[in-house]
Write a protein that holds these residues in place. Structure first.
Motif, mmCIF file in Angstrom:
data_model
loop_
_atom_site.group_PDB
_atom_site.id
_atom_site.type_symbol
_atom_site.label_atom_id
_atom_site.label_comp_id
_atom_site.label_asym_id
_atom_site.label_seq_id
_atom_site.Cartn_x
_atom_site.Cartn_y
_atom_site.Cartn_z
ATOM 1 N N GLN A 4 58.051 -73.579 0.122
ATOM 2 C CA GLN A 4 58.141 -74.967 -0.321
ATOM 3 C C GLN A 4 57.571 -75.087 -1.731
ATOM 4 O OE1 GLN A 4 55.647 -77.937 1.558
ATOM 5 N NE2 GLN A 4 55.804 -79.026 -0.395
ATOM 6 N N VAL A 5 58.358 -75.691 -2.619
ATOM 7 C CA VAL A 5 57.898 -75.991 -3.972
ATOM 8 C C VAL A 5 58.108 -77.489 -4.209
ATOM 9 C CG1 VAL A 5 58.491 -73.678 -4.778
ATOM 10 C CG2 VAL A 5 60.109 -75.535 -5.096
ATOM 11 N N ASN A 6 57.390 -78.023 -5.178
ATOM 12 C CA ASN A 6 57.477 -79.448 -5.503
ATOM 13 C C ASN A 6 58.066 -79.622 -6.893
ATOM 14 O OD1 ASN A 6 56.252 -80.351 -3.063
ATOM 15 N ND2 ASN A 6 54.246 -79.831 -3.896
ATOM 16 N N HIS A 7 59.242 -80.238 -6.956
ATOM 17 C CA HIS A 7 59.845 -80.584 -8.238
ATOM 18 C C HIS A 7 59.270 -81.896 -8.747
ATOM 19 C CE1 HIS A 7 63.032 -77.539 -8.693
ATOM 20 N NE2 HIS A 7 63.108 -77.566 -7.367
ATOM 21 N N MET A 8 59.339 -82.103 -10.064
ATOM 22 C CA MET A 8 58.867 -83.338 -10.674
ATOM 23 C C MET A 8 60.068 -84.228 -10.982
ATOM 24 S SD MET A 8 56.057 -81.643 -13.266
ATOM 25 C CE MET A 8 57.304 -80.522 -13.925
ATOM 26 N N HIS A 9 60.008 -85.511 -10.494
ATOM 27 C CA HIS A 9 61.106 -86.440 -10.756
ATOM 28 C C HIS A 9 60.569 -87.861 -10.739
ATOM 29 C CE1 HIS A 9 64.981 -88.335 -10.790
ATOM 30 N NE2 HIS A 9 64.770 -88.908 -9.608
ATOM 31 N N ASP A 10 60.700 -88.555 -11.872
ATOM 32 C CA ASP A 10 60.274 -89.953 -12.003
ATOM 33 C C ASP A 10 58.826 -90.157 -11.588
ATOM 34 O OD1 ASP A 10 62.703 -90.713 -12.992
ATOM 35 O OD2 ASP A 10 63.455 -91.547 -11.102
ATOM 36 N N GLY A 11 57.956 -89.195 -11.930
ATOM 37 C CA GLY A 11 56.546 -89.324 -11.620
ATOM 38 C C GLY A 11 56.170 -88.970 -10.201
ATOM 39 N N ASP A 12 57.152 -88.629 -9.372
ATOM 40 C CA ASP A 12 56.881 -88.260 -7.984
ATOM 41 C C ASP A 12 57.189 -86.783 -7.755
ATOM 42 O OD1 ASP A 12 56.142 -90.844 -7.274
ATOM 43 O OD2 ASP A 12 58.219 -91.424 -6.864
ATOM 44 N N ASP A 13 56.583 -86.237 -6.713
ATOM 45 C CA ASP A 13 56.881 -84.866 -6.306
ATOM 46 C C ASP A 13 57.999 -84.879 -5.279
ATOM 47 O OD1 ASP A 13 54.874 -84.079 -7.942
ATOM 48 O OD2 ASP A 13 53.447 -83.549 -6.360
ATOM 49 N N VAL A 14 58.988 -84.000 -5.477
ATOM 50 C CA VAL A 14 60.093 -83.868 -4.532
ATOM 51 C C VAL A 14 59.927 -82.519 -3.839
ATOM 52 C CG1 VAL A 14 62.588 -83.796 -4.224
ATOM 53 C CG2 VAL A 14 61.590 -85.248 -6.004
#
Length: 472
Positions: free
Chosen positions: A97-107
């Motif tokens: 599991q990795v967390n992408h950055m999008h609009d200030g939130d983690d995906v």
């Protein structure tokens, strides 16, 4: 949340060459679509060269094309990307599991990398974990709320036990069926020279002299019919003088019990349930309590109710109509009063409290009617605003169902309810138009008979402005 898994427990096909012999490249791509929500084509330098998604709201991933895969994720996920792209034997065998950055939130996305035998670009297959993350957050919030409620219950139980055990006069609780003692305080144990805690489970008649046991049974029967029955004079075993026994009934968990006061002549014993001890409990209890007359004018209120309605003192509330605070004036209280006259009690009635400063607080109300010289109405009011705030709101919570809208009757005006109904229908039509046009907003505006500017304004008002759409 960190999800990792290997393929060590998988069971492969027995003859994969025969099974996949007729599969074309298009078939293989369709299989990949079934495996994940994202597919990233990554070159030897770790740069994302192409992206495929199988759900429309994953379109933001197109912004990653041309970037290094490790640059699209949070700092703590970059090491996992390096492991996924590594050349070790376990690099492609693990879902990470990795967390992408999008609009200030983690995906959060769970990835596995497929490396061709002949080399070349790698394909990373990703599964969107946002729904799982939301469920986990809701579970955590609910668990924390339950733990707080449990702690509150334990504290209330502790206060009750301390109060019960420290009452100076003898008192005990017995079940109504067999008169078995459920609890007895220290004064009661001392009265019959029993060790602390030894009376629980014993029969009440076992404490009474045999000559007076029929008197106790007759008294209990009389109290069942008329609560104002004069207390019975009986003798207890091991005591020369007589004592007075007064009983009052209450119900708990569907069973009836007797609260029995014993007057040995040495202590001040209250003759009624509304004695100073009970009033002290009502005054200090954490839930709001209010007692009204037949006209719903407040006779008694505790400090919790005064705090709930933002009153400076309890005295300020005496004589004020309860309708001033509960629900819409003369609506909710009228419904409660009718239900009480028909059924004598009401449980968990949903309403709102209007405080003196113009604020509102959602509450649950349980009530009971007592018929004395004139009817009296007791209301226990529990605020549920914290419970609703603790639970995270679902993204799609705005479109209320018809049932939810009808629940607003009595709490909001018809004009407000109709406006909410109109908003619900408008949003559903816009969502249907976006689906019908494959998210082409220009076409959606056309079939809805709106200008683009008007459609964009409505998308923003309904919280749909972040949808990824096409204008042509």
């Amino acid at each position: 949340m960190n999800l990792e898994s290997t393929h060590t427990d998988r069971i492969p096909f027995g003859d994969p060459e025969v099974i996949f012999d007729g599969f074309s490249k298009e078939d293989i791509i369709n299989l990949a679509y079934c495996a994940g929500d994202f597919m990233l084509a990554i070159d030897e330098a770790g740069v994302i060269r192409d992206i495929a998604v199988n759900v429309r709201d994953h379109g933001f991933a197109n912004m990653w094309i041309g970037q290094r895969w490790s640059d699209t994720v949070t700092v703590e996920s970059q090491m996992k990307i390096a492991q996924l792209l590594g050349s070790g034997p376990a690099s492609g065998a693990v879902w990470r599991q990795v967390n992408h950055m999008h609009d200030g939130d983690d995906v959060p996305i769970n990835y596995k990398v497929i490396t061709p035998v002949s080399g070349g670009w790698k394909v990373a297959i990703g599964r969107d974990l946002r729904s799982v993350s939301i469920l986990q957050q809701r579970l955590l919030k609910t668990q924390q709320s339950m733990e707080r409620d449990y702690l509150h219950l334990r504290q209330t139980e502790t206060r009750y036990r301390l109060l019960f055990d420290n009452i100076s006069y003898p008192v005990l609780i017995a079940d109504a069926e067999g008169l078995d003692i459920q609890q007895a305080n220290r004064a009661c144990h001392a009265l019959v020279n029993a060790a602390p805690g030894s009376l629980e489970g014993k029969n009440l008649l076992g404490l009474v002299h045999p000559d007076y046991r029929d008197d106790i049974i007759a008294y209990i029967g009389a109290v069942t019919v008329n609560s104002q029955t004069v207390p019975a004079n009986v003798r207890l075993l091991g005591r020369a003088g007589s004592v007075k026994i007064a009983a009052s009934a209450f119900r708990q968990s569907g069973k009836q019990f007797w609260l029995i006061n014993i007057d040995d002549g040495l202590h001040e014993v209250p003759g009624k349930q509304s004695d100073r001890y009970v009033l002290d409990v009502v005054e200090k209890m954490p839930d709001a309590f209010v007692l009204t007359d037949e006209k719903q004018a407040i006779i008694v209120a505790n400090r919790a109710f005064a705090e709930l309605v933002q009153a400076g003192s309890v005295e300020q509330l005496l004589g004020v109509s309860l309708s001033r605070f509960v629900g819409r004036p003369d609506v909710d209280v009228g419904l409660l009063k009718k239900q009480l006259k028909d059924h004598q009690n009401v449980r968990n009635f949903s309403s709102i409290i209007n405080d003196l400063n113009g604020g509102e607080e959602p509450v649950e109300i349980s009530a009971i009617m007592i018929d004395h010289e004139q009817p009296l109405f007791g209301y226990s009011v529990r605020g549920i605003g914290r419970r609703e705030r603790d639970l995270p709101q679902s993204r799609n919570e705005f479109p209320r169902s018809v049932e939810q809208l009808t629940e607003l009757v009595g709490r909001k005006t018809l004009k407000e309810i109709v406006r909410e109904s109109t908003d619900l229908i408008e949003r559903m039509c816009i969502e249907a138009a976006l689906v019908h046009t494959a998210d082409n907003r220009a076409s959606a505006a056309e079939i809805l008979g709106l200008s683009r500017q008007s459609l964009y304004s409505k998308l923003h008002r309904h919280g749909l402005g972040n949808l990824i759409g096409k204008d042509d």
